[in-house]
Design an enzyme around this catalytic site. Structure first.
Site, mmCIF file in Angstrom:
data_model
loop_
_atom_site.group_PDB
_atom_site.id
_atom_site.type_symbol
_atom_site.label_atom_id
_atom_site.label_comp_id
_atom_site.label_asym_id
_atom_site.label_seq_id
_atom_site.Cartn_x
_atom_site.Cartn_y
_atom_site.Cartn_z
ATOM 1 N N CYS A 250 7.565 -17.864 -48.710
ATOM 2 C CA CYS A 250 8.240 -17.598 -47.429
ATOM 3 C C CYS A 250 9.648 -18.183 -47.432
ATOM 4 C CB CYS A 250 7.408 -18.200 -46.291
ATOM 5 S SG CYS A 250 8.119 -17.886 -44.672
ATOM 6 N N CYS B 17 10.067 -24.489 -42.712
ATOM 7 C CA CYS B 17 9.181 -25.279 -41.851
ATOM 8 C C CYS B 17 8.659 -26.470 -42.679
ATOM 9 C CB CYS B 17 8.026 -24.428 -41.356
ATOM 10 S SG CYS B 17 8.584 -22.829 -40.701
ATOM 11 N N CYS C 135 5.050 -26.822 -44.035
ATOM 12 C CA CYS C 135 4.304 -25.655 -44.531
ATOM 13 C C CYS C 135 4.268 -25.516 -46.048
ATOM 14 C CB CYS C 135 4.878 -24.378 -43.921
ATOM 15 S SG CYS C 135 3.870 -22.942 -44.363
ATOM 16 N N CYS D 167 -8.366 -13.394 -37.628
ATOM 17 C CA CYS D 167 -6.913 -13.565 -37.565
ATOM 18 C C CYS D 167 -6.300 -13.443 -38.960
ATOM 19 C CB CYS D 167 -6.604 -14.936 -36.963
ATOM 20 S SG CYS D 167 -4.825 -15.245 -36.849
ATOM 21 N N CYS E 96 -6.567 -10.403 -34.497
ATOM 22 C CA CYS E 96 -5.387 -11.230 -34.235
ATOM 23 C C CYS E 96 -4.506 -11.211 -35.479
ATOM 24 C CB CYS E 96 -5.853 -12.654 -33.932
ATOM 25 S SG CYS E 96 -4.524 -13.874 -33.802
ATOM 26 N N CYS F 271 -1.331 -16.267 -28.221
ATOM 27 C CA CYS F 271 -1.908 -17.481 -28.797
ATOM 28 C C CYS F 271 -0.727 -18.335 -29.255
ATOM 29 C CB CYS F 271 -2.792 -17.097 -29.979
ATOM 30 S SG CYS F 271 -3.379 -18.513 -30.928
ATOM 31 N N ARG G 280 -7.711 -24.531 -28.704
ATOM 32 C CA ARG G 280 -8.357 -24.446 -30.030
ATOM 33 C C ARG G 280 -8.104 -25.704 -30.862
ATOM 34 N NH1 ARG G 280 -6.413 -19.767 -32.150
ATOM 35 N NH2 ARG G 280 -7.909 -18.698 -30.839
HETATM 36 N N1 SAM Z 1 4.646 -17.221 -40.901
HETATM 37 C C1 SAM Z 1 4.091 -17.085 -39.628
HETATM 38 C C2 SAM Z 1 4.637 -18.078 -38.633
HETATM 39 O O1 SAM Z 1 5.191 -19.079 -39.029
HETATM 40 O O2 SAM Z 1 4.477 -17.836 -37.438
HETATM 41 C C3 SAM Z 1 2.569 -17.146 -39.598
HETATM 42 C C4 SAM Z 1 1.853 -18.137 -40.496
HETATM 43 S S1 SAM Z 1 2.171 -19.872 -40.177
HETATM 44 C C5 SAM Z 1 1.427 -20.628 -41.565
HETATM 45 C C6 SAM Z 1 1.107 -20.233 -38.787
HETATM 46 C C7 SAM Z 1 1.094 -21.634 -38.242
HETATM 47 O O3 SAM Z 1 0.350 -22.495 -39.076
HETATM 48 C C8 SAM Z 1 2.414 -22.365 -38.085
HETATM 49 O O4 SAM Z 1 3.113 -21.963 -36.950
HETATM 50 C C9 SAM Z 1 1.969 -23.807 -37.972
HETATM 51 O O5 SAM Z 1 1.800 -24.147 -36.613
HETATM 52 C C10 SAM Z 1 0.631 -23.833 -38.705
HETATM 53 N N2 SAM Z 1 0.689 -24.656 -39.925
HETATM 54 C C11 SAM Z 1 1.292 -24.354 -41.084
HETATM 55 N N3 SAM Z 1 1.159 -25.341 -41.990
HETATM 56 C C12 SAM Z 1 0.441 -26.312 -41.393
HETATM 57 C C13 SAM Z 1 -0.011 -27.592 -41.820
HETATM 58 N N4 SAM Z 1 0.256 -28.070 -43.010
HETATM 59 N N5 SAM Z 1 -0.754 -28.325 -40.946
HETATM 60 C C14 SAM Z 1 -1.021 -27.834 -39.708
HETATM 61 N N6 SAM Z 1 -0.619 -26.639 -39.255
HETATM 62 C C15 SAM Z 1 0.126 -25.885 -40.077
HETATM 63 C C1 DTB Z 2 -2.718 -22.044 -36.023
HETATM 64 O O1 DTB Z 2 -2.254 -22.574 -34.991
HETATM 65 N N1 DTB Z 2 -3.270 -22.706 -37.034
HETATM 66 C C2 DTB Z 2 -3.668 -21.787 -38.081
HETATM 67 C C3 DTB Z 2 -3.364 -20.401 -37.459
HETATM 68 N N2 DTB Z 2 -2.715 -20.747 -36.241
HETATM 69 C C4 DTB Z 2 -2.641 -19.393 -38.218
HETATM 70 C C5 DTB Z 2 -3.004 -22.080 -39.368
HETATM 71 C C6 DTB Z 2 -3.224 -23.493 -39.879
HETATM 72 C C7 DTB Z 2 -2.622 -23.581 -41.232
HETATM 73 C C8 DTB Z 2 -2.917 -24.879 -41.911
HETATM 74 C C9 DTB Z 2 -2.278 -24.954 -43.244
HETATM 75 C C10 DTB Z 2 -2.779 -23.942 -44.229
HETATM 76 O O2 DTB Z 2 -4.019 -23.739 -44.350
HETATM 77 O O3 DTB Z 2 -1.949 -23.354 -44.939
HETATM 78 FE FE1 SF4 Z 3 6.858 -19.320 -43.412
HETATM 79 FE FE2 SF4 Z 3 5.102 -21.310 -43.281
HETATM 80 FE FE3 SF4 Z 3 7.190 -21.299 -41.650
HETATM 81 FE FE4 SF4 Z 3 5.224 -19.451 -41.304
HETATM 82 S S1 SF4 Z 3 5.039 -21.664 -41.063
HETATM 83 S S2 SF4 Z 3 7.426 -19.093 -41.248
HETATM 84 S S3 SF4 Z 3 4.636 -19.138 -43.460
HETATM 85 S S4 SF4 Z 3 7.261 -21.461 -43.900
#
Ligand code: SAM
Ligand code: DTB
Ligand code: SF4
Length: 335
Positions: A54, A58, A61, A98, A130, A190, A262
């Site tokens: 990506c 973030c 992430c 989802c 979702c 959500c 959640r």
């Molecule tokens: N790329 C899209 C976005 O950012 O909206 C969808 C996927 S993104 C991985 C969805 C959510 O996962 C993020 O908004 C964040 O709140 C959560 N997330 C990602 N990495 C995480 C982590 N290491 N621990 C907890 N939550 C995480």
């Molecule tokens: C949300 O609030 N938590 C989920 C879902 N929406 C998409 C994602 C959590 C991701 C945790 C890190 C991972 O598994 O990559």
């Molecule tokens: Fe990309 Fe992860 Fe950020 Fe979603 S949360 S926009 S997958 S870097």
């Protein structure tokens, strides 16, 4: 007097957040009992349909291309494989499926057409479908709604003040705009965030303030505890103490009484007793299945054993009706 309010002040929310923990939990439990069936918990299952690579930064992430993590990049999955996963999730008791993609935003290309097909196919399984695909235009939100999308996940993650310390490649307003586009398309919203990013209590209060002042509260509010992943800038952050998670869940429950709160990422680190306290504090939804998107989650069987121990029951799909059959939402004024 109705306890559904969209005019919470920061001071109101701070006063709730700072109550002694057990008082806060009991107050949240009262609100919960008034608006929800006790012990009923909605189960969602997650699938990463496009993983890693990506372009966003973030800081939490593991899927951001610029960080060196163990996540392997995977192109958009084939529809058949996605449908098989949805069937398995349904057989396991999930009412919502989802699909997550590591995209900054949706592009109007063939991959999006394929996601629209996946939405249509999952819909046929009689599951709430979702997606979480990054930013959306009004037109893209409309196309997802037409395909039968039930809910869209798009987190604001933290307070507006703390946002720039966590993500620099998009703004808080970008996030709010997409939430507005989703709402206007008649899709269930959500939206929640993460604790454990190095934010202050004031940032946590600020995040709940933004969510609770949306013209309509999100139908689901995920509260994630950061899963620190090696290679990300926050990989060495300490785990969130469970009492802080409980405090966040309880405050969310009180300020957004109708929403499903959640208990999201971070459950692997929680005991059944700690999760029980979150359910008492008003959590009524989880992600089930041994994987979130790229990180671990409790085994399905462990969760079912927890449901039995605590007397929890899975909520049926569409128990709240379909958002597209409700009234047209009011226009979103940003706060
Ligand atoms: N790329 C899209 C976005 O950012 O909206 C969808 C996927 S993104 C991985 C969805 C959510 O996962 C993020 O908004 C964040 O709140 C959560 N997330 C990602 N990495 C995480 C982590 N290491 N621990 C907890 N939550 C995480
Ligand atoms: C949300 O609030 N938590 C989920 C879902 N929406 C998409 C994602 C959590 C991701 C945790 C890190 C991972 O598994 O990559
Ligand atoms: Fe990309 Fe992860 Fe950020 Fe979603 S949360 S926009 S997958 S870097």
């Amino acid at each position: 007097m109705s306890d559904i309010r969209n005019d919470w002040s920061r001071e109101d929310i701070r006063a709730i957040y700072e109550r002694p923990l057990l008082q806060l939990v009991m107050d949240a439990a009262d609100v919960h009992r008034r608006h929800h069936k006790l012990g009923e918990v909605q189960i969602s299952s997650l699938l990463s349909i496009k993983t890693g690579g990506c372009s966003e930064d973030c800081a939490y992430c593991p899927q951001a291309a610029r960080f060196h993590t163990d996540v392997k990049v995977h192109a958009l999955m084939k529809t058949d494989a996605v449908i098989d996963a949805a069937k398995k999730a349904k057989a396991g008791g999930a009412s919502r499926f989802c699909m997550g993609a590591a995209w900054r935003e949706v592009r109007d290309n063939r991959d999006f057409d394929r996601v629209l097909d996946m939405v249509k196919e999952v819909n046929k399984l009689d599951m709430e479908v979702c997606c979480t695909l990054g930013m959306l235009t009004p037109h893209q939100a409309g196309r997802l709604a037409e395909a039968g999308l039930y809910a869209y996940n798009h987190n604001i993650d933290t307070s507006e003040e703390h946002y720039g310390d966590i993500i620099t490649t998009r703004t808080y307003d970008d996030r709010l705009n997409t939430l507005n586009n989703v709402r206007q398309a008649g899709i269930s919203v959500c939206s929640g965030g993460i604790i454990g990013l190095g934010e202050t209590d004031e940032d946590r209060i600020g995040m709940l303030h933004t969510l609770s002042r949306l013209p309509q509260h999100p139908e689901s509010v995920p509260i994630n505890a950061l899963v620190p992943v090696e290679g990300t800038p926050l990989g060495n952050n300490a785990r969130v103490p469970f009492d802080e998670l409980v405090r966040m869940v309880a405050t969310a429950r009180i300020v957004m009484p109708l929403s499903a709160v959640r208990l999201s990422a971070g459950r692997l680190e929680l005991s059944v007793a700690e999760q029980a306290m979150c359910f008492m504090a008003g959590a009524n939804s989880i992600f089930a299945g041994d994987k979130l998107l790229t990180t671990g989650n409790p085994e399905f069987n462990e969760d079912m054993a927890m449901f039995r121990t605590l007397g929890l029951t899975p909520k049926a799909a569409f128990a709240d009706g379909h958002p597209q059959n409700r009234m047209k939402p009011v226009a979103h004024e940003q706060c």
